[in-house]
Design an enzyme around this catalytic site. Structure first.
Site, PDB file in Angstrom:
ATOM      1  N   ARG A  45       0.835  -1.406  -0.004  1.00 21.85           N
ATOM      2  CA  ARG A  45       0.140   0.002  -0.091  1.00 21.85           C
ATOM      3  C   ARG A  45       0.737   1.412  -0.131  1.00 21.85           C
ATOM      4  O   ARG A  45       0.475   2.216   0.387  1.00 21.85           O
ATOM      5  CB  ARG A  45      -0.939  -0.168   1.094  1.00 21.85           C
ATOM      6  N   LYS A  96       1.449  11.333 -10.709  1.00 22.65           N
ATOM      7  CA  LYS A  96       0.636  10.459 -11.419  1.00 22.65           C
ATOM      8  C   LYS A  96       1.027   9.090 -11.663  1.00 22.65           C
ATOM      9  O   LYS A  96       2.103   9.188 -12.593  1.00 22.65           O
ATOM     10  CB  LYS A  96      -0.228  11.199 -12.603  1.00 22.65           C
ATOM     11  N   GLU A 119       4.798  17.764 -24.924  1.00 23.59           N
ATOM     12  CA  GLU A 119       4.496  18.235 -23.512  1.00 23.59           C
ATOM     13  C   GLU A 119       5.278  19.597 -23.400  1.00 23.59           C
ATOM     14  O   GLU A 119       4.648  20.194 -22.529  1.00 23.59           O
ATOM     15  CB  GLU A 119       4.959  17.218 -22.529  1.00 23.59           C
ATOM     16  N   LYS A 154       4.754  22.568 -14.436  1.00 26.05           N
ATOM     17  CA  LYS A 154       4.118  21.183 -13.870  1.00 26.05           C
ATOM     18  C   LYS A 154       4.073  21.406 -12.294  1.00 26.05           C
ATOM     19  O   LYS A 154       3.305  20.963 -11.684  1.00 26.05           O
ATOM     20  CB  LYS A 154       4.671  20.038 -14.499  1.00 26.05           C
ATOM     21  N   GLU A 194      -5.917  16.487  -8.882  1.00 32.22           N
ATOM     22  CA  GLU A 194      -6.676  16.666 -10.062  1.00 32.22           C
ATOM     23  C   GLU A 194      -7.955  17.001  -9.441  1.00 32.22           C
ATOM     24  O   GLU A 194      -9.052  16.742 -10.025  1.00 32.22           O
ATOM     25  CB  GLU A 194      -6.631  15.622 -10.958  1.00 32.22           C
ATOM     26  N   ARG A 253      -5.381  20.884 -11.675  1.00 35.73           N
ATOM     27  CA  ARG A 253      -4.399  19.948 -12.424  1.00 35.73           C
ATOM     28  C   ARG A 253      -5.076  19.659 -13.872  1.00 35.73           C
ATOM     29  O   ARG A 253      -4.290  19.045 -14.680  1.00 35.73           O
ATOM     30  CB  ARG A 253      -4.099  18.909 -11.447  1.00 35.73           C
ATOM     31  N   ASN A 296      -4.075  18.281 -18.741  1.00 32.35           N
ATOM     32  CA  ASN A 296      -4.477  17.392 -19.724  1.00 32.35           C
ATOM     33  C   ASN A 296      -4.722  18.108 -20.970  1.00 32.35           C
ATOM     34  O   ASN A 296      -5.405  17.402 -22.018  1.00 32.35           O
ATOM     35  CB  ASN A 296      -5.708  16.869 -19.217  1.00 32.35           C
ATOM     36  N   HIS A 348      -4.886  15.944 -24.332  1.00 33.91           N
ATOM     37  CA  HIS A 348      -4.588  14.656 -24.275  1.00 33.91           C
ATOM     38  C   HIS A 348      -6.060  14.004 -24.209  1.00 33.91           C
ATOM     39  O   HIS A 348      -6.246  12.549 -24.405  1.00 33.91           O
ATOM     40  CB  HIS A 348      -4.305  14.498 -22.593  1.00 33.91           C
ATOM     41  N   HIS A 400      -5.257  10.601 -25.971  1.00 32.00           N
ATOM     42  CA  HIS A 400      -5.463   9.216 -25.405  1.00 32.00           C
ATOM     43  C   HIS A 400      -6.242   8.365 -26.274  1.00 32.00           C
ATOM     44  O   HIS A 400      -5.954   7.129 -26.208  1.00 32.00           O
ATOM     45  CB  HIS A 400      -5.968   9.394 -23.896  1.00 32.00           C
ATOM     46  N   HIS A 453       3.412   8.777 -27.287  1.00 28.47           N
ATOM     47  CA  HIS A 453       2.528   9.570 -26.510  1.00 28.47           C
ATOM     48  C   HIS A 453       2.477  11.290 -27.153  1.00 28.47           C
ATOM     49  O   HIS A 453       1.373  11.661 -27.261  1.00 28.47           O
ATOM     50  CB  HIS A 453       2.785   9.605 -24.984  1.00 28.47           C
TER      51      HIS A 453
END
Ligand SMILES: NC(=O)c1ccc[n+]([C@@H]2O[C@H](COP(=O)([O-])OP(=O)(O)OC[C@H]3O[C@@H](n4cnc5c(N)ncnc54)[C@H](O)[C@@H]3O)[C@@H](O)[C@H]2O)c1
Ligand SMILES: O=C(O)C(=O)C[C@@H](O)[C@H](O)[C@H](O)COP(=O)(O)O
Length: 545
Positions: free
Chosen positions: A306, A328, A370, A412, A422, A426, A430, A433, A437, A449
């Site tokens: 965890r 992330k 990016e 960032k 997020e 945040r 994206n 994206h 994606h 990407h």
């Protein structure tokens, strides 16, 4: 007397430029480096010359550069590490005041760090270094009038040893050069604040940063797992070995390259390795690689027991400016990109710029997407720098490389410092994206990407324009700047129904409502909720090939 005052030879990373510049300042003369001459003549970095034309071609360019520099440069001259391999060059050096700067292998591997990226040390740096030195040591000694060991000495001490050995007269410092010695500049440190209960950490950008790892790992860890992609097998092993040398029980776990690493099967393989090694909560994971690797490394760290600590050592532009920063972490599923994951920030991020030298150009360019994204959503200076020299922006030796990387990291870092999970702000990261994606999934994660995000940004800009938010000039600027660095602007027109379907599982969607990040202007990102399907289709028409 004609010819250089001093010629420095020796392996890469020994400090020829640091010492050479310092020496030139002490002697009141100028410094020249034949590697820089070769790069200037070829118009591309040395790694690319090796890759495109081969070593023989590079050596021919180098031979010419050395002959020219020896004939015309009166100051301190440093030669590339392999220049002495050439017989003509060795003859040319006979009788000149040549100094061989030496260092031992362990020191070399430590100094060069992730410069495993250097063309001749792309794999297994330690072993290759030893072989390289065995092959070259006698050649350095053959041409040298004197040998100066650098291992334990500061650049100032090395320069002094050269002055003493060659009995050089110290002169006036050259104009604009401070005669105070050239200490190595430390890395840039960018802070990421703790947010949502997470600890703060630093992103370091610079060279030879591997020495920072033990301090980040800390005393409480007994075991360290180094996760790396297949492409960096020997770099991963070198990092593991260095950590083992520091007393950690270090294992290396090799992942597939690129998106093939971001699967539950690969994560399960890592869990198995950690279990078999007896990895406890005080042990640490180190992810060395591109964004795909650090996404998996972070996810494995988030899920094992965890949550254990992890450190990111990004080796791609995209990893440095985006993936390794912000916590992330995750993997893909058959249903979509990054659908399983966790917010689990690293304990530190080490961006060793030397790693970028071996990055294939299309991966380098992918990272530019990016960087350009950071420009559009927050920092227009990034756009100006890219536009001023798009060719330079595509290479690790470009004039603004470090600045582009640092500025993007700052964008960032600032965003994730205030909104780790997020909850709002945040989402601006994206930008591009949502469609990006969807394209990646449609291409079964075979595309890079950044290429998909590039098309996604052009789409988002068109969406903003059609929604009456974004001016024409800024929308058009997306196309020109992305195209100028070699990123794609269009995708297959007949794929819209599939892409629309893919976008429904985007993490920004709420219920049946699609949500996109669009711009009201440069640096003014905002959310566009549930756009009219006709507007969406029209925007897609603008990016359809
Ligand atoms: N977590 C985040 O916030 C975040 C942000 C942006 C992107 N990402 C993810 O990052 C991934 C893309 O990352 P990427 O562009 O770095 O690609 P990547 O990790 O797939 O690396 C690209 C290729 O380069 C190889 N490679 C890596 N470093 C190298 C080096 N120094 N020299 C030679 N080869 C090297 C890799 O093995 C791979 O084959 C995507 O999965 C994307 O979703 C995550
Ligand atoms: O860090 C973020 O937040 C981002 O959105 C950065 C993106 O560039 C990155 O590709 C991220 O992995 C996308 O996140 P996702 O939540 O849309 O999967």
């Amino acid at each position: 007397m004609s010819g250089p005052l001093v010629v420095l030879v020796g392996p890469m990373g020994v400090g020829k430029s640091t010492v050479g510049e310092l020496l030139a300042a002490r002697l009141g003369t100028t410094y020249r480096d034949t590697d820089a001459d070769v790069v200037a003549e070829a118009g591309k970095p040395i790694a690319e010359i090796f890759y495109d034309e081969g070593e023989e071609h590079f050596r021919a360019l180098e031979r010419r550069a050395v002959a020219t520099a020896v004939a015309e440069h009166p100051g301190v001259l440093s030669l590339g590490g392999g220049a002495v391999l050439d017989g003509t060059t060795r003859e040319l050096l006979a009788g000149l005041p040549v100094v061989y700067l030496s260092m031992d292998v362990d020191e070399a591997v430590r100094r060069v760090g992730l410069g495993a990226a250097r063309p001749l040390l792309a794999v297994n740096p330690r072993r290759q270094w030893r072989e390289l030195m065995d092959a070259r040591r006698h050649l350095y000694e053959e041409v040298a009038r004197t040998v100066v060991a650098t291992d334990e000495n500061t650049p100032e001490e090395v320069a002094q040893a050269i002055i003493d050995a060659l009995e050089l007269p110290e002169g006036q410092a050259a104009p604009g050069v401070e005669n105070t010695g050239m200490t190595q500049q430390g890395p840039t440190r960018i802070q990421v604040a703790g947010s949502a209960g997470s600890d703060p950490y630093e992103v370091l950008v610079g060279h030879q940063l591997l020495g920072e790892l033990p301090q980040l790992i800390g005393d409480r860890a007994r075991r360290v797992a180094v996760l790396h992609p297949e492409a960096l097998a020997e770099t991963g092993e070198a990092v593991r070995q260095d950590l083992a040398d520091q007393g950690y029980e270090a294992i290396a776990i090799q992942l597939p390259n690129a998106e093939e690493a971001k699967t539950v099967e690969v994560a399960a393989y890592c869990w198995k390795a950690l279990g078999q090694t007896g990895f406890t909560r005080t042990d640490v994971i180190v992810g060395v690689g591109g964004g795909a690797t650090t996404d998996v490394a972070g996810f494995v760290a988030a899920s094992w027991l965890r949550g254990v600590r992890w450190i990111a050592v990004p080796t791609t532009v995209l990893g440095m400016v985006d993936a390794a920063v912000g916590g992330k972490t995750g993997i893909n599923t058959a249903e979509g990109k990054n659908l399983v994951g966790a917010f689990h920030p690293p304990a530190g991020v080490l961006c060793d710029l030397a790693a970028l030298e071996s990055l294939p150009v299309h991966d380098y360019v992918s990272g530019m997407a990016e960087i350009i994204k950071a420009g559009f959503i927050a920092d227009p200076v990034i756009l100006d720098l890219v536009e001023a020299d798009p060719e330079g922006a595509r290479t690790p030796s470009g004039p603004h490389t470090a600045e582009l990387i640092e500025r993007s990291i700052r964008v960032k870092a600032e965003v994730v410092s205030s909104d780790l999970k997020e909850s709002g702000l945040r989402e601006i990261l994206n930008y591009g994206h949502t469609l990006g994606h969807a394209i990646e999934k449609n291409e079964r994660y075979k595309w890079r990407h950044g290429a998909a995000v590039s098309i996604g940004m052009v789409f988002a800009a068109e969406l903003g324009r059609l929604a009456g938010r974004l001016d024409d000039a800024t929308a058009d600027r997306h196309r020109t700047i992305l195209e100028s660095v070699g990123l794609p602007l269009a995708y297959r027109g007949d794929q819209w129904p599939k892409l629309l379907e893919n976008m429904k599982v985007d993490k920004k969607s709420r219920g049946d409502l699609l949500r996109f990040i669009v711009l009201d202007g440069i640096g003014k990102p905002t959310v566009l909720e549930g756009p009219d399907p006709a507007v969406l289709l029209a925007a897609y028409g603008e990016v359809s090939a």
